[in-house]
Scaffold this motif. Structure first.
Motif, PDB file in Angstrom:
ATOM      1  N   LEU A 113       0.831  -1.206   0.000  1.00 30.98           N
ATOM      2  CA  LEU A 113       0.000   0.000   0.000  1.00 30.98           C
ATOM      3  C   LEU A 113       0.867   1.258   0.000  1.00 30.98           C
ATOM      4  CD1 LEU A 113      -2.798   1.305   0.189  1.00 30.98           C
ATOM      5  CD2 LEU A 113      -2.656   1.103   2.673  1.00 30.98           C
ATOM      6  N   LEU A 114       1.934   1.241   0.815  1.00 36.47           N
ATOM      7  CA  LEU A 114       2.844   2.388   0.848  1.00 36.47           C
ATOM      8  C   LEU A 114       3.536   2.582  -0.497  1.00 36.47           C
ATOM      9  CD1 LEU A 114       4.515   1.958   4.372  1.00 36.47           C
ATOM     10  CD2 LEU A 114       2.928   3.752   3.669  1.00 36.47           C
ATOM     11  N   PHE A 115       3.991   1.478  -1.089  1.00 34.07           N
ATOM     12  CA  PHE A 115       4.668   1.547  -2.394  1.00 34.07           C
ATOM     13  C   PHE A 115       3.716   2.090  -3.458  1.00 34.07           C
ATOM     14  CE2 PHE A 115       6.262  -0.134  -6.391  1.00 34.07           C
ATOM     15  CZ  PHE A 115       7.623   0.121  -6.299  1.00 34.07           C
ATOM     16  N   PHE A 116       2.495   1.597  -3.444  1.00 40.46           N
ATOM     17  CA  PHE A 116       1.478   2.035  -4.400  1.00 40.46           C
ATOM     18  C   PHE A 116       1.159   3.525  -4.221  1.00 40.46           C
ATOM     19  CE2 PHE A 116      -2.930   2.476  -5.882  1.00 40.46           C
ATOM     20  CZ  PHE A 116      -2.858   1.854  -7.122  1.00 40.46           C
ATOM     21  N   THR A 117       0.982   3.941  -2.969  1.00 43.86           N
ATOM     22  CA  THR A 117       0.630   5.330  -2.672  1.00 43.86           C
ATOM     23  C   THR A 117       1.750   6.291  -3.067  1.00 43.86           C
ATOM     24  OG1 THR A 117      -0.742   4.620  -0.800  1.00 43.86           O
ATOM     25  CG2 THR A 117      -0.059   6.933  -0.849  1.00 43.86           C
ATOM     26  N   TYR A 118       2.981   5.961  -2.672  1.00 40.99           N
ATOM     27  CA  TYR A 118       4.101   6.858  -2.953  1.00 40.99           C
ATOM     28  C   TYR A 118       4.473   6.863  -4.430  1.00 40.99           C
ATOM     29  CZ  TYR A 118       4.759   7.545   2.035  1.00 40.99           C
ATOM     30  OH  TYR A 118       4.569   7.894   3.346  1.00 40.99           O
ATOM     31  N   THR A 119       4.157   5.780  -5.142  1.00 40.20           N
ATOM     32  CA  THR A 119       4.386   5.771  -6.594  1.00 40.20           C
ATOM     33  C   THR A 119       3.520   6.833  -7.266  1.00 40.20           C
ATOM     34  OG1 THR A 119       4.970   3.423  -6.618  1.00 40.20           O
ATOM     35  CG2 THR A 119       4.253   4.394  -8.698  1.00 40.20           C
ATOM     36  N   PHE A 120       2.250   6.886  -6.871  1.00 41.56           N
ATOM     37  CA  PHE A 120       1.356   7.911  -7.413  1.00 41.56           C
ATOM     38  C   PHE A 120       1.782   9.305  -6.969  1.00 41.56           C
ATOM     39  CE2 PHE A 120      -1.469   4.421  -8.422  1.00 41.56           C
ATOM     40  CZ  PHE A 120      -2.128   4.867  -9.560  1.00 41.56           C
ATOM     41  N   LEU A 121       2.213   9.412  -5.718  1.00 42.95           N
ATOM     42  CA  LEU A 121       2.628  10.711  -5.189  1.00 42.95           C
ATOM     43  C   LEU A 121       3.841  11.252  -5.932  1.00 42.95           C
ATOM     44  CD1 LEU A 121       2.375  12.922  -3.007  1.00 42.95           C
ATOM     45  CD2 LEU A 121       3.851  11.528  -1.557  1.00 42.95           C
ATOM     46  N   VAL A 122       4.854  10.404  -6.109  1.00 38.70           N
ATOM     47  CA  VAL A 122       6.070  10.823  -6.815  1.00 38.70           C
ATOM     48  C   VAL A 122       5.772  11.107  -8.280  1.00 38.70           C
ATOM     49  CG1 VAL A 122       8.381  10.109  -7.539  1.00 38.70           C
ATOM     50  CG2 VAL A 122       7.597   9.618  -5.223  1.00 38.70           C
ATOM     51  N   GLY A 123       4.951  10.229  -8.893  1.00 37.05           N
ATOM     52  CA  GLY A 123       4.576  10.452 -10.290  1.00 37.05           C
ATOM     53  C   GLY A 123       3.825  11.761 -10.474  1.00 37.05           C
ATOM     54  N   GLY A 124       2.916  12.058  -9.545  1.00 42.79           N
ATOM     55  CA  GLY A 124       2.187  13.324  -9.611  1.00 42.79           C
ATOM     56  C   GLY A 124       3.108  14.519  -9.433  1.00 42.79           C
ATOM     57  N   THR A 125       4.120  14.369  -8.569  1.00 45.72           N
ATOM     58  CA  THR A 125       5.090  15.448  -8.360  1.00 45.72           C
ATOM     59  C   THR A 125       5.887  15.715  -9.636  1.00 45.72           C
ATOM     60  OG1 THR A 125       5.298  14.829  -6.030  1.00 45.72           O
ATOM     61  CG2 THR A 125       7.032  16.222  -6.952  1.00 45.72           C
ATOM     62  N   VAL A 126       6.281  14.624 -10.323  1.00 45.09           N
ATOM     63  CA  VAL A 126       7.023  14.767 -11.588  1.00 45.09           C
ATOM     64  C   VAL A 126       6.172  15.510 -12.622  1.00 45.09           C
ATOM     65  CG1 VAL A 126       7.999  13.510 -13.542  1.00 45.09           C
ATOM     66  CG2 VAL A 126       8.476  12.753 -11.211  1.00 45.09           C
ATOM     67  N   LEU A 127       4.902  15.134 -12.705  1.00 46.35           N
ATOM     68  CA  LEU A 127       4.002  15.829 -13.642  1.00 46.35           C
ATOM     69  C   LEU A 127       3.854  17.299 -13.274  1.00 46.35           C
ATOM     70  CD1 LEU A 127       1.089  13.313 -14.345  1.00 46.35           C
ATOM     71  CD2 LEU A 127       2.794  14.165 -15.960  1.00 46.35           C
ATOM     72  N   GLY A 128       3.806  17.573 -11.963  1.00 46.68           N
ATOM     73  CA  GLY A 128       3.711  18.960 -11.515  1.00 46.68           C
ATOM     74  C   GLY A 128       4.930  19.766 -11.928  1.00 46.68           C
TER      75      GLY A 128
END
Length: 298
Positions: free
Chosen positions: A108-123
């Motif tokens: 769950l942590l890996f899944f959550t932080y993957t989206f978080l980091v990916g969203g940061t890159v897009l930002g």
């Protein structure tokens, strides 16, 4: 010299009306950095350090999975299964999971932080107004990998945080540091003392100051350390030498204790200050003070 880049895939961006290529070097660098960031976030969340070997394996596997992903992008079902399997493998490589609950927590942590980091890159991409397109992977028109920006950011943040910790530690420690003078055997020694409220060592209802081995040898250059290590007092030219037990400095072993002629702390003179010798040094200071010596001078 022209640098040749290895293209993994090409996608047409309808919005910009241009073709964008996904380069091998970019995929590897970006995923290595992103996986490292994800693992660091997991470490901070769990509160424990992961093994370096496991982190290296996860980062390399993550980059490897990302390299092969463009070749199956046109098969959506296969791509979905590939992502699920690859994420499970990565989480299994993070550490040994003895219980399903432990595995699910990390997943769950890996899944959550993957989206978080990916969203940061897009930002960041949007902030820099970089052209990009998405189809399971992010493609962007930039002269170097976004992962390098993330890597520089990590290095800078680590340097700043370490610097802040060192400065904060120095400031806090300086509040408990005292300039001390020791008068012993007709000589004067200027040293630094640190007030540690955890020093509760007493002998005959009097506080004991813990001095470093280097300070002891500085005062008594010709002392026979063999006698000290063997817990003997014969032949030691010291005032009231005894051996006492001190817990928390090292082993619960016997430490040589004796009385100094005179110690001056904050202008207050302390006659017959009792000290004990620790068989190690303390870094920025020479002794650990006892709170009794910050009261009225004897």
């Amino acid at each position: 010299m022209k640098i040749t880049r290895v293209a993994l895939a090409t996608l047409h961006n309808v919005y910009y009306g241009v073709d964008m290529e996904l380069y091998l070097e970019y995929v590897i660098i970006d995923n290595l950095v992103m996986d490292y960031i994800i693992l660091r976030l997991i470490e901070l969340t769990i509160g424990t350090k992961l093994r370096k070997f496991n982190k290296v394996v996860v980062c390399l596997l993550g980059a490897g999975f990302a390299v092969f992903m463009p070749y199956i992008m046109k098969w959506s079902v296969l791509l979905f299964i590939y992502k699920i399997i690859s994420s499970i493998v990565l989480v299994l490589c993070i550490k040994k999971h003895h219980k399903l609950r432990n595995f699910l927590t990390y997943y769950l942590l890996f899944f959550t932080y993957t989206f978080l980091v990916g969203g940061t890159v897009l930002g960041i991409i949007n902030l820099l107004n970089i052209k990009y397109t998405m189809s399971s992977v992010i493609m962007y028109s930039f002269d170097f990998p976004m992962g390098l920006i993330g890597l520089v950011f990590i290095v800078v943040i680590n340097i700043i945080s370490r610097t802040i910790r060192v400065i904060r530690s120095k400031l806090v420690k300086s509040c408990y540091m005292y300039a001390i003078k020791i008068h012993q055997c007709g000589k004067c020694y200027n040293i630094n003392g640190y007030l540690d409220t955890g020093n509760n060592v007493t002998l005959d209802n009097k506080g004991v100051i813990i001095i470093s081995i280097s300070l002891f040898l500085r005062i008594y250059k010709n002392i026979d350390l063999t006698q000290v290590l063997n817990h003997k007092v014969e032949g030691l030219n010291l005032n009231s030498p005894v051996y006492i037990t001190i817990g928390g400095i090292g082993d619960n072993d016997k430490y040589l204790s004796f009385v100094l002629d005179e110690m001056v702390i904050m202008g207050k003179v302390h006659k017959s200050a009792r000290v004990a010798v620790a068989m190690k040094n303390f870094g920025d200071y020479d002794c650990i003070l006892h709170r009794d010596y910050l009261k009225e001078g004897a």
